[in-house]
Design a protein around this motif. Structure first.
Motif, mmCIF file in Angstrom:
data_model
loop_
_atom_site.group_PDB
_atom_site.id
_atom_site.type_symbol
_atom_site.label_atom_id
_atom_site.label_comp_id
_atom_site.label_asym_id
_atom_site.label_seq_id
_atom_site.Cartn_x
_atom_site.Cartn_y
_atom_site.Cartn_z
ATOM 1 N N UNK A 161 31.918 -3.622 -13.712
ATOM 2 C CA UNK A 161 32.488 -4.863 -13.191
ATOM 3 C C UNK A 161 31.613 -6.062 -13.536
ATOM 4 N N UNK A 162 30.305 -5.879 -13.520
ATOM 5 C CA UNK A 162 29.418 -6.975 -13.903
ATOM 6 C C UNK A 162 29.534 -7.283 -15.391
ATOM 7 N N UNK A 163 29.638 -6.243 -16.199
ATOM 8 C CA UNK A 163 29.728 -6.447 -17.643
ATOM 9 C C UNK A 163 31.046 -7.120 -18.013
ATOM 10 N N UNK A 164 32.120 -6.659 -17.383
ATOM 11 C CA UNK A 164 33.423 -7.250 -17.663
ATOM 12 C C UNK A 164 33.737 -7.305 -19.146
ATOM 13 N N UNK A 165 34.165 -8.456 -19.615
ATOM 14 C CA UNK A 165 34.542 -8.632 -21.017
ATOM 15 C C UNK A 165 33.436 -9.322 -21.812
ATOM 16 N N UNK A 166 32.219 -9.272 -21.296
ATOM 17 C CA UNK A 166 31.124 -9.921 -22.022
ATOM 18 C C UNK A 166 30.912 -9.268 -23.372
ATOM 19 N N UNK A 167 30.649 -10.102 -24.328
ATOM 20 C CA UNK A 167 30.217 -9.626 -25.630
ATOM 21 C C UNK A 167 28.910 -8.872 -25.418
ATOM 22 N N UNK A 168 28.678 -7.827 -26.222
ATOM 23 C CA UNK A 168 27.513 -6.988 -25.992
ATOM 24 C C UNK A 168 26.226 -7.792 -25.886
ATOM 25 N N UNK A 169 26.008 -8.679 -26.783
ATOM 26 C CA UNK A 169 24.725 -9.390 -26.804
ATOM 27 C C UNK A 169 24.638 -10.438 -25.697
ATOM 28 N N UNK A 170 25.769 -10.935 -25.302
ATOM 29 C CA UNK A 170 25.806 -11.786 -24.124
ATOM 30 C C UNK A 170 25.415 -10.943 -22.898
ATOM 31 N N UNK A 171 25.902 -9.712 -22.902
ATOM 32 C CA UNK A 171 25.583 -8.801 -21.807
ATOM 33 C C UNK A 171 24.093 -8.454 -21.800
ATOM 34 N N UNK A 172 23.539 -8.178 -22.977
ATOM 35 C CA UNK A 172 22.102 -7.890 -23.040
ATOM 36 C C UNK A 172 21.296 -9.055 -22.474
#
Length: 149
Positions: free
Chosen positions: A110-121
């Motif tokens: 839920x926190x990751x959602x639709x974030x791009x991988x590197x945005x998530x990192x």
């Protein structure tokens, strides 16, 4: 090009460039794969992780009791979910690419959602530095390499 040696912001630029270029050339098969994932993962719209026999087997073979991000037991964080490292909304052609899947807990998903991988990192690095190594290890470098080819 060795992606392992790239800095995070460089990888982000490469992924954006490759993803954007490919996204503008979506095919009918890309859309079919997008929907195919739902049928592979869920029975009758169930939202639990892996309710078809094939997806249950995949989850069993590709996870243990602990979320690779937070390290907590899945049952303590709302259960398991099958997540796309590179979101299928941005990379629909990778909807059924098993190297793009990982099993994470519901709360991390839920926190990751639709974030791009590197945005998530970056998000994890800033907010949860103790979790960063687990996310960095799961980096989808192979997928980025295959996108480039």
């Amino acid at each position: 090009m060795n992606l392992e040696e790239k800095e995070l912001n460089e990888l982000f630029k490469i992924a954006d460039k490759i993803g954007s270029k490919r996204y503008h050339k979506l095919t009918h098969q890309d859309f079919e794969n997008y929907r195919k994932f739902d049928y592979w993962r869920y029975v009758n719209g169930d939202y639990e992780c892996g309710t078809t026999q094939e997806s249950k087997t995949w989850v069993r073979d590709n996870s243990d009791c602990y979320c690779p991000i937070c390290g907590d037991k899945y049952f303590e964080k709302g259960g398991k979910t099958i997540d796309h490292k590179l979101p299928r909304s941005q990379y629909p052609w990778l909807s059924m690419e098993f190297k793009n899947f990982w099993v994470i807990c519901l709360m991390c998903n839920q926190q990751k959602g639709e974030m791009h991988w590197y945005e998530y990192e970056h998000y994890i690095f800033v907010r949860y530095p103790d979790y960063y190594i687990g996310v960095k290890v799961a980096r989808p470098s192979y997928l980025l390499q295959s996108l480039k080819e």
